[in-house]
Design a protein around this motif. Structure first.
Motif, PDB file in Angstrom:
ATOM      1  N   ALA A  95     -23.607   7.323  -9.163  1.00  0.00           N
ATOM      2  CA  ALA A  95     -22.350   6.914  -9.807  1.00  0.00           C
ATOM      3  C   ALA A  95     -22.470   5.442 -10.201  1.00  0.00           C
ATOM      4  N   GLY A  96     -21.368   4.691 -10.215  1.00  0.00           N
ATOM      5  CA  GLY A  96     -21.424   3.287 -10.614  1.00  0.00           C
ATOM      6  C   GLY A  96     -20.726   3.071 -11.935  1.00  0.00           C
ATOM      7  N   PRO A  97     -20.779   1.843 -12.478  1.00  0.00           N
ATOM      8  CA  PRO A  97     -20.041   1.518 -13.703  1.00  0.00           C
ATOM      9  C   PRO A  97     -20.374   2.477 -14.852  1.00  0.00           C
ATOM     10  N   GLY A  98     -19.333   2.928 -15.531  1.00  0.00           N
ATOM     11  CA  GLY A  98     -19.530   3.821 -16.672  1.00  0.00           C
ATOM     12  C   GLY A  98     -19.721   5.278 -16.265  1.00  0.00           C
ATOM     13  N   ARG A  99     -19.678   5.571 -14.968  1.00  0.00           N
ATOM     14  CA  ARG A  99     -19.874   6.948 -14.499  1.00  0.00           C
ATOM     15  C   ARG A  99     -18.611   7.465 -13.796  1.00  0.00           C
ATOM     16  N   ARG A 100     -18.454   8.783 -13.774  1.00  0.00           N
ATOM     17  CA  ARG A 100     -17.243   9.397 -13.223  1.00  0.00           C
ATOM     18  C   ARG A 100     -17.543  10.214 -11.971  1.00  0.00           C
ATOM     19  N   VAL A 101     -16.604  10.111 -11.004  1.00  0.00           N
ATOM     20  CA  VAL A 101     -16.714  10.838  -9.737  1.00  0.00           C
ATOM     21  C   VAL A 101     -15.447  11.664  -9.562  1.00  0.00           C
ATOM     22  N   ALA A 102     -15.583  12.966  -9.312  1.00  0.00           N
ATOM     23  CA  ALA A 102     -14.403  13.828  -9.168  1.00  0.00           C
ATOM     24  C   ALA A 102     -14.177  14.214  -7.703  1.00  0.00           C
ATOM     25  N   THR A 103     -12.901  14.173  -7.295  1.00  0.00           N
ATOM     26  CA  THR A 103     -12.501  14.638  -5.964  1.00  0.00           C
ATOM     27  C   THR A 103     -11.326  15.601  -6.155  1.00  0.00           C
ATOM     28  N   PHE A 104     -11.061  16.425  -5.149  1.00  0.00           N
ATOM     29  CA  PHE A 104      -9.898  17.316  -5.198  1.00  0.00           C
ATOM     30  C   PHE A 104      -8.989  16.958  -4.038  1.00  0.00           C
ATOM     31  N   GLU A 105      -7.853  16.374  -4.375  1.00  0.00           N
ATOM     32  CA  GLU A 105      -6.976  15.741  -3.380  1.00  0.00           C
ATOM     33  C   GLU A 105      -5.923  16.713  -2.843  1.00  0.00           C
ATOM     34  N   PRO A 106      -5.516  16.550  -1.571  1.00  0.00           N
ATOM     35  CA  PRO A 106      -5.978  15.534  -0.638  1.00  0.00           C
ATOM     36  C   PRO A 106      -7.332  15.897  -0.026  1.00  0.00           C
ATOM     37  N   THR A 107      -8.156  14.868   0.157  1.00  0.00           N
ATOM     38  CA  THR A 107      -9.456  15.071   0.788  1.00  0.00           C
ATOM     39  C   THR A 107      -9.870  13.783   1.495  1.00  0.00           C
ATOM     40  N   TYR A 108     -11.112  13.722   1.941  1.00  0.00           N
ATOM     41  CA  TYR A 108     -11.595  12.558   2.686  1.00  0.00           C
ATOM     42  C   TYR A 108     -11.519  11.312   1.796  1.00  0.00           C
ATOM     43  N   GLN A 109     -10.775  10.312   2.266  1.00  0.00           N
ATOM     44  CA  GLN A 109     -10.461   9.172   1.398  1.00  0.00           C
ATOM     45  C   GLN A 109     -11.673   8.322   1.026  1.00  0.00           C
ATOM     46  N   MET A 110     -12.725   8.369   1.854  1.00  0.00           N
ATOM     47  CA  MET A 110     -13.873   7.505   1.584  1.00  0.00           C
ATOM     48  C   MET A 110     -14.624   7.912   0.313  1.00  0.00           C
ATOM     49  N   HIS A 111     -14.492   9.175  -0.124  1.00  0.00           N
ATOM     50  CA  HIS A 111     -15.188   9.571  -1.356  1.00  0.00           C
ATOM     51  C   HIS A 111     -14.699   8.709  -2.528  1.00  0.00           C
ATOM     52  N   ALA A 112     -13.370   8.681  -2.701  1.00  0.00           N
ATOM     53  CA  ALA A 112     -12.806   7.884  -3.806  1.00  0.00           C
ATOM     54  C   ALA A 112     -13.001   6.391  -3.552  1.00  0.00           C
ATOM     55  N   GLN A 113     -12.843   5.993  -2.290  1.00  0.00           N
ATOM     56  CA  GLN A 113     -12.955   4.561  -1.941  1.00  0.00           C
ATOM     57  C   GLN A 113     -14.350   4.023  -2.291  1.00  0.00           C
ATOM     58  N   ILE A 114     -15.393   4.723  -1.822  1.00  0.00           N
ATOM     59  CA  ILE A 114     -16.758   4.217  -2.094  1.00  0.00           C
ATOM     60  C   ILE A 114     -17.045   4.296  -3.600  1.00  0.00           C
ATOM     61  N   ALA A 115     -16.593   5.387  -4.229  1.00  0.00           N
ATOM     62  CA  ALA A 115     -16.825   5.527  -5.670  1.00  0.00           C
ATOM     63  C   ALA A 115     -16.253   4.325  -6.423  1.00  0.00           C
ATOM     64  N   ARG A 116     -15.065   3.885  -6.009  1.00  0.00           N
ATOM     65  CA  ARG A 116     -14.436   2.731  -6.687  1.00  0.00           C
ATOM     66  C   ARG A 116     -15.182   1.443  -6.359  1.00  0.00           C
ATOM     67  N   VAL A 117     -15.587   1.287  -5.100  1.00  0.00           N
ATOM     68  CA  VAL A 117     -16.291   0.060  -4.702  1.00  0.00           C
ATOM     69  C   VAL A 117     -17.573  -0.113  -5.525  1.00  0.00           C
ATOM     70  N   VAL A 118     -18.253   1.010  -5.820  1.00  0.00           N
ATOM     71  CA  VAL A 118     -19.480   0.868  -6.615  1.00  0.00           C
ATOM     72  C   VAL A 118     -19.191   0.838  -8.118  1.00  0.00           C
ATOM     73  N   GLY A 119     -17.905   0.828  -8.480  1.00  0.00           N
ATOM     74  CA  GLY A 119     -17.539   0.595  -9.878  1.00  0.00           C
ATOM     75  C   GLY A 119     -17.342   1.836 -10.731  1.00  0.00           C
ATOM     76  N   SER A 120     -17.304   3.031 -10.092  1.00  0.00           N
ATOM     77  CA  SER A 120     -17.148   4.250 -10.904  1.00  0.00           C
ATOM     78  C   SER A 120     -15.677   4.546 -11.174  1.00  0.00           C
ATOM     79  N   GLU A 121     -15.449   5.386 -12.146  1.00  0.00           N
ATOM     80  CA  GLU A 121     -14.095   5.876 -12.422  1.00  0.00           C
ATOM     81  C   GLU A 121     -13.882   7.116 -11.552  1.00  0.00           C
ATOM     82  N   VAL A 122     -12.717   7.200 -10.881  1.00  0.00           N
ATOM     83  CA  VAL A 122     -12.452   8.358 -10.022  1.00  0.00           C
ATOM     84  C   VAL A 122     -11.496   9.311 -10.739  1.00  0.00           C
ATOM     85  N   ILE A 123     -11.892  10.571 -10.816  1.00  0.00           N
ATOM     86  CA  ILE A 123     -11.040  11.600 -11.405  1.00  0.00           C
ATOM     87  C   ILE A 123     -10.478  12.407 -10.242  1.00  0.00           C
TER      88      ILE A 123
END
Ligand code: PMP
Length: 351
Positions: A95-123
């Motif tokens: 992932a990272g800048p310019g890349r997208r990470v998908a989660t299905f909420e509610p779920t483990y919060q660290m998936h979206a958290q780490i995805a954002r920290v590395v600069g990805s867009e979270v769907i």
């Protein structure tokens, strides 16, 4: 104060508040310490470590032991400091800048958290109100956003629901990117996506020693996936990230598979007992395949129940203020006496 990156300024971080109580059922750890024979074997091996040398950078003996246990080869195993570091390395790599990470909420919060920290867009895809995943919604999210990484957590945290095998297969049918099945709690459930791992499929499974293995204090997790995936992660992770003591602890733990299987059986039996007792009260109980249960009291707000439990020296996870989880609390399955203390307190509060 020096400003951080604009996209980090809005992040809140991940918190799991601790309160000093007698019965701690809030972080999904095992209630049992590791077997005494494990601790003795570990102490003996640790006394022989050459501390002035770097550890084995490839952690080969550990990875071979994990691979043998799962019936795969060591080049399909990537190990790191807790499955959180495994997830972070996956996201740094794919992932990272310019890349997208998908989660299905509610779920483990660290998936979206780490995805954002590395600069990805979270769907964020949505689950139904009973927390199951509608395959049409899943296909819609993947079709519309073409994520580079898609997470499925099974059993899911904080709901405990096990994702049916068809969901993983349907996801693999539509996804162009990597599919990560986070199986931190898989040993408490009846099926695992491990059987679907194949060189030709972009599927990886992540696991941890923190729960079943009674080793949350060690910080050890791993991913099993195609060899091309493991090779890419090895380029990204820091050199010597797994210290010598941890490599030994993980390898030795795998000598105690039958002890661990027995603990899993006990926890599953207790989970069923606790769930049935709660279901007899005015409480909605989400069916769990994990070592915890999500519940929603009908007659008193979740926050009030949480506080009343703390007043009785029982700590559970307060999810009541989280999006999509109004009034929900999550209780980790403990020893039979801890579970009794929880149920007794809950009965008193709900009455
Ligand atoms: N995945 C899930 C779904 C979890 O609930 C947790 C622990 N809360 C982790 C990963 C991380 O586990 P660890 O880093 O302790 O291996």
């Amino acid at each position: 104060m020096i400003p951080v990156r604009d996209d980090l300024r809005v992040l809140e971080g991940y918190h799991s508040p601790q309160v000093d109580v007698r019965v701690r059922l809030n972080t999904n750890e095992s209630p049992f310490p590791p077997p005494a024979a494990f601790r003795d074997a570990l102490a003996a091996e640790i006394s022989r470590i050459e501390w002035h040398r770097y550890p084995d950078r490839e952690a080969l003996e550990l990875r071979e032991a994990i691979a043998e246990w799962h019936g795969v080869s060591a080049d399909m195993v990537f190990a790191a400091n807790g499955s959180n570091e495994v997830l972070q390395t996956i996201l740094l790599t794919y992932a990272g800048p310019g890349r997208r990470v998908a989660t299905f909420e509610p779920t483990y919060q660290m998936h979206a958290q780490i995805a954002r920290v590395v600069g990805s867009e979270v769907i964020e895809g949505e689950r139904r109100s009973d927390f199951t995943l509608d395959p049409t919604e899943m296909q819609r999210i993947v079709g519309a956003h073409d994520p580079h990484v898609t997470f499925l957590t099974s059993p899911n945290n904080p709901t405990g629901l096990v994702e049916p095998a068809e969901r993983v297969v349907e996801l693999l049918d539509v996804a162009n990117g990597l599919v990560v099945a986070d199986e931190a709690y898989a040993q408490f459930a009846e099926w695992s996506a491990l059987d679907l791992i194949d060189e030709a499929r972009p599927l990886v499974v992540t696991r941890t020693f923190s729960k079943t293995w009674s080793m949350a204090g060690v910080r050890l997790g791993y991913a099993i996936g195609p060899t091309w995936f493991v090779r890419e992660l090895e380029k990204v992770v820091l050199p010597y990230h797994l210290d010598s003591a941890k490599q030994i602890a993980g390898r030795l733990a795998l000598r105690f598979v039958s002890d661990m299987d027995e603990r899993v059986r006990q926890i599953v039996a207790e989970r069923e007992r606790v769930s049935a007792a709660m279901a007899a009260m005015p409480i909605t109980v989400t069916p769990s395949g994990a070592n915890f249960v999500l519940f929603r009291p009908h007659t008193i707000s979740g926050r009030e129940v949480w506080q009343a439990l703390v007043d009785r020296s029982v700590l559970v996870r307060d999810c009541s203020g989280w999006p999509r989880l109004t009034d929900c609390l999550r209780v980790t399955i403990g020893t039979p006496s801890e579970n009794d203390a929880f149920l007794d307190a809950l009965k008193e509060i709900i009455r």
